[in-house]
Design a protein around this motif. Structure first.
Motif, PDB file in Angstrom:
ATOM      1  N   THR A  42       0.978  -1.200   0.290  1.00 54.04           N
ATOM      2  CA  THR A  42       0.111  -0.073  -0.244  1.00 54.04           C
ATOM      3  C   THR A  42       0.865   1.327   0.009  1.00 54.04           C
ATOM      4  O   THR A  42       0.439   2.274  -0.400  1.00 54.04           O
ATOM      5  CB  THR A  42      -0.828   0.030   1.422  1.00 54.04           C
ATOM      6  OG1 THR A  42       0.051  -0.032   2.407  1.00 54.04           O
ATOM      7  CG2 THR A  42      -1.855  -1.134   1.230  1.00 54.04           C
ATOM      8  N   LYS A  43       2.090   1.175   0.485  1.00 52.66           N
ATOM      9  CA  LYS A  43       2.893   2.539   0.360  1.00 52.66           C
ATOM     10  C   LYS A  43       3.402   2.743  -0.951  1.00 52.66           C
ATOM     11  O   LYS A  43       3.925   3.770  -1.330  1.00 52.66           O
ATOM     12  CB  LYS A  43       4.066   2.218   1.261  1.00 52.66           C
ATOM     13  CG  LYS A  43       3.821   1.934   2.569  1.00 52.66           C
ATOM     14  CD  LYS A  43       5.134   1.762   3.454  1.00 52.66           C
ATOM     15  CE  LYS A  43       4.790   1.470   5.268  1.00 52.66           C
ATOM     16  NZ  LYS A  43       5.973   1.322   6.175  1.00 52.66           N
ATOM     17  N   LEU A  44       3.321   1.815  -2.162  1.00 49.15           N
ATOM     18  CA  LEU A  44       3.741   2.365  -3.221  1.00 49.15           C
ATOM     19  C   LEU A  44       2.821   2.929  -4.128  1.00 49.15           C
ATOM     20  O   LEU A  44       1.444   2.822  -3.823  1.00 49.15           O
ATOM     21  CB  LEU A  44       3.901   0.956  -4.257  1.00 49.15           C
ATOM     22  CG  LEU A  44       5.186  -0.075  -3.795  1.00 49.15           C
ATOM     23  CD1 LEU A  44       5.261  -1.362  -4.442  1.00 49.15           C
ATOM     24  CD2 LEU A  44       6.446   0.797  -3.936  1.00 49.15           C
ATOM     25  N   ASN A  45       3.443   3.637  -4.855  1.00 54.98           N
ATOM     26  CA  ASN A  45       2.607   4.300  -5.852  1.00 54.98           C
ATOM     27  C   ASN A  45       1.740   3.250  -6.646  1.00 54.98           C
ATOM     28  O   ASN A  45       2.316   2.254  -7.261  1.00 54.98           O
ATOM     29  CB  ASN A  45       3.372   5.498  -6.796  1.00 54.98           C
ATOM     30  CG  ASN A  45       2.475   6.258  -7.566  1.00 54.98           C
ATOM     31  OD1 ASN A  45       1.373   5.694  -8.295  1.00 54.98           O
ATOM     32  ND2 ASN A  45       2.728   7.532  -7.804  1.00 54.98           N
ATOM     33  N   PRO A  46       0.462   3.429  -6.903  1.00 53.05           N
ATOM     34  CA  PRO A  46      -0.223   2.477  -7.754  1.00 53.05           C
ATOM     35  C   PRO A  46       0.314   2.279  -9.095  1.00 53.05           C
ATOM     36  O   PRO A  46       0.113   1.093  -9.648  1.00 53.05           O
ATOM     37  CB  PRO A  46      -1.693   3.109  -7.965  1.00 53.05           C
ATOM     38  CG  PRO A  46      -1.776   4.080  -6.708  1.00 53.05           C
ATOM     39  CD  PRO A  46      -0.512   4.471  -6.563  1.00 53.05           C
ATOM     40  N   ARG A  47       1.085   3.293  -9.830  1.00 48.92           N
ATOM     41  CA  ARG A  47       1.891   2.971 -11.054  1.00 48.92           C
ATOM     42  C   ARG A  47       2.693   2.167 -10.966  1.00 48.92           C
ATOM     43  O   ARG A  47       3.174   1.588 -11.786  1.00 48.92           O
ATOM     44  CB  ARG A  47       1.827   4.485 -11.735  1.00 48.92           C
ATOM     45  CG  ARG A  47       0.804   5.522 -11.800  1.00 48.92           C
ATOM     46  CD  ARG A  47       1.444   6.907 -12.237  1.00 48.92           C
ATOM     47  NE  ARG A  47       0.364   7.683 -12.867  1.00 48.92           N
ATOM     48  CZ  ARG A  47       0.499   8.742 -13.196  1.00 48.92           C
ATOM     49  NH1 ARG A  47       1.653   9.275 -13.492  1.00 48.92           N
ATOM     50  NH2 ARG A  47      -0.599   9.573 -13.599  1.00 48.92           N
ATOM     51  N   GLU A  48       3.445   2.313  -9.707  1.00 52.13           N
ATOM     52  CA  GLU A  48       4.349   1.044  -9.661  1.00 52.13           C
ATOM     53  C   GLU A  48       4.005  -0.249  -9.303  1.00 52.13           C
ATOM     54  O   GLU A  48       4.899  -1.088  -9.066  1.00 52.13           O
ATOM     55  CB  GLU A  48       5.300   1.837  -8.318  1.00 52.13           C
ATOM     56  CG  GLU A  48       5.987   3.212  -8.644  1.00 52.13           C
ATOM     57  CD  GLU A  48       6.696   3.491  -7.694  1.00 52.13           C
ATOM     58  OE1 GLU A  48       6.860   3.085  -6.489  1.00 52.13           O
ATOM     59  OE2 GLU A  48       7.389   4.582  -7.645  1.00 52.13           O
ATOM     60  N   SER A  49       2.662  -0.558  -9.183  1.00 52.77           N
ATOM     61  CA  SER A  49       2.500  -1.897  -8.901  1.00 52.77           C
ATOM     62  C   SER A  49       2.355  -2.710 -10.142  1.00 52.77           C
ATOM     63  O   SER A  49       2.248  -2.313 -11.347  1.00 52.77           O
ATOM     64  CB  SER A  49       0.977  -2.007  -8.316  1.00 52.77           C
ATOM     65  OG  SER A  49       0.059  -1.182  -8.992  1.00 52.77           O
ATOM     66  N   GLY A  50       2.099  -3.998 -10.125  1.00 50.26           N
ATOM     67  CA  GLY A  50       1.748  -4.862 -11.367  1.00 50.26           C
ATOM     68  C   GLY A  50       3.094  -5.518 -11.757  1.00 50.26           C
ATOM     69  O   GLY A  50       4.068  -5.649 -10.931  1.00 50.26           O
ATOM     70  N   ARG A  51       3.165  -5.983 -13.265  1.00 46.79           N
ATOM     71  CA  ARG A  51       4.189  -6.574 -13.666  1.00 46.79           C
ATOM     72  C   ARG A  51       5.248  -5.559 -13.999  1.00 46.79           C
ATOM     73  O   ARG A  51       5.311  -4.345 -14.327  1.00 46.79           O
ATOM     74  CB  ARG A  51       3.873  -7.385 -14.952  1.00 46.79           C
ATOM     75  CG  ARG A  51       2.785  -8.396 -14.574  1.00 46.79           C
ATOM     76  CD  ARG A  51       2.189  -8.971 -15.901  1.00 46.79           C
ATOM     77  NE  ARG A  51       1.419  -8.223 -16.974  1.00 46.79           N
ATOM     78  CZ  ARG A  51       0.874  -8.290 -17.918  1.00 46.79           C
ATOM     79  NH1 ARG A  51       1.299  -9.697 -18.573  1.00 46.79           N
ATOM     80  NH2 ARG A  51       0.348  -7.601 -18.715  1.00 46.79           N
ATOM     81  N   TYR A  52       6.602  -6.353 -14.043  1.00 52.32           N
ATOM     82  CA  TYR A  52       7.548  -5.800 -14.327  1.00 52.32           C
ATOM     83  C   TYR A  52       8.720  -6.680 -15.020  1.00 52.32           C
ATOM     84  O   TYR A  52       8.770  -7.761 -14.820  1.00 52.32           O
ATOM     85  CB  TYR A  52       8.527  -4.616 -13.265  1.00 52.32           C
ATOM     86  CG  TYR A  52       9.099  -5.757 -12.264  1.00 52.32           C
ATOM     87  CD1 TYR A  52      10.487  -5.799 -11.979  1.00 52.32           C
ATOM     88  CD2 TYR A  52       8.152  -6.339 -11.238  1.00 52.32           C
ATOM     89  CE1 TYR A  52      10.932  -6.577 -11.101  1.00 52.32           C
ATOM     90  CE2 TYR A  52       8.534  -6.915 -10.184  1.00 52.32           C
ATOM     91  CZ  TYR A  52      10.044  -7.141 -10.129  1.00 52.32           C
ATOM     92  OH  TYR A  52      10.672  -8.068  -8.914  1.00 52.32           O
TER      93      TYR A  52
END
Length: 261
Positions: free
Chosen positions: A106-116
């Protein structure tokens, strides 16, 4: 560095700069920064270091539960000027990249979530045949890994080689391909931007060496302080090309499919 006439301090500066500069560095930039009298000296140092970016015993990517690999190929370089339709001087590059999932935070920016993107493997291939493309993936991806590709027939035999193959993207529609395989297309975009922006284009003769550097730097982008040490460690166990070999037409470096982890 064996029997070099260049001061060792220059070699260490080269190794540091090529691994620590985020966008990379061209040989002519290096020549100017260190005040070298000849461009050929900077060119040779950088190419010898690029051979040191390939670890001979490199493991294959993929193989972890819940993760998959995207694979594709692209044409690089070779701008055509008035030579007729269908004529080009581009070089075919095959790629495979791990697609990883960030853990919920939850501390991450939503844009930084998901696949990489995880680790990447790149190599020159002679054509888009099943022999070339499946052979490349057999060398760089762990058996049993789920591999996502487009619907090109060259990938049709991956299942027989022990992979969990999912051809889900239509090759005829680039937008569909990018939607289902966004990570591999991001890698290709970064590679071409880097080649044009930093090196202003690369000849087919030396392209594989630059793939080695891109792979090495990409796979260590989260650990920049370890890259310098890693380069020196790998370089101490490989044989660098001579000056004559660098300028020989048929010279090629160790395949970048084995580039650093």
């Amino acid at each position: 560095m064996e029997r070099t006439h260049t001061p060792l301090s220059v070699w260490f500066w080269a190794a540091y700069l090529v691994t620590s500069q985020t966008p990379g560095m061209s040989a002519i930039q290096f020549q100017r920064q260190l005040g070298l009298s000849r461009y050929e000296t900077a060119f040779q140092i950088f190419h010898k270091l690029r051979v040191g970016m390939v670890r001979p015993d490199q493991d294959r990517i993929g193989g972890k539960p819940g993760e998959h690999v995207e694979a594709d190929e692209t044409w690089v370089g070779g701008r055509t000027r008035g030579e007729g339709r269908g004529v080009h001087h581009k070089t075919l590059v095959a790629a495979a990249v791990e697609v990883l999932q960030r853990k919920p935070n939850t501390k991450l920016n939503p844009r930084e979530s998901g696949r990489y993107a995880g680790r990447v493997r790149l190599a020159l291939v002679p054509d888009r045949s099943a022999e070339a493309l499946c052979g490349f993936l057999k060398n760089v991806v762990m058996p049993g890994t789920r591999i996502i590709t487009d619907d090109w027939s060259g990938y049709a035999g991956l299942t027989t080689h022990g992979f969990d193959h999912m051809p889900i993207a239509e090759r005829r529609d680039p937008q569909v391909a990018e939607e289902f395989m966004p990570i591999i297309h991001l890698v290709f975009s970064n590679l071409k931007t880097w080649l044009r922006g930093i090196h202003h284009g690369v000849s087919p003769q030396h392209l594989e060496a630059y793939l080695n550097e891109f792979t090495f730097r990409f796979n260590r982008r989260f650990y920049p302080f370890n890259a310098f040490r890693s380069l020196l460690g790998i370089a101490s166990n490989v044989t660098a090309p001579t000056y004559a070999e660098l300028y020989a037409t048929k010279y090629g470096t160790t395949t970048s499919s084995k580039s650093g982890s």
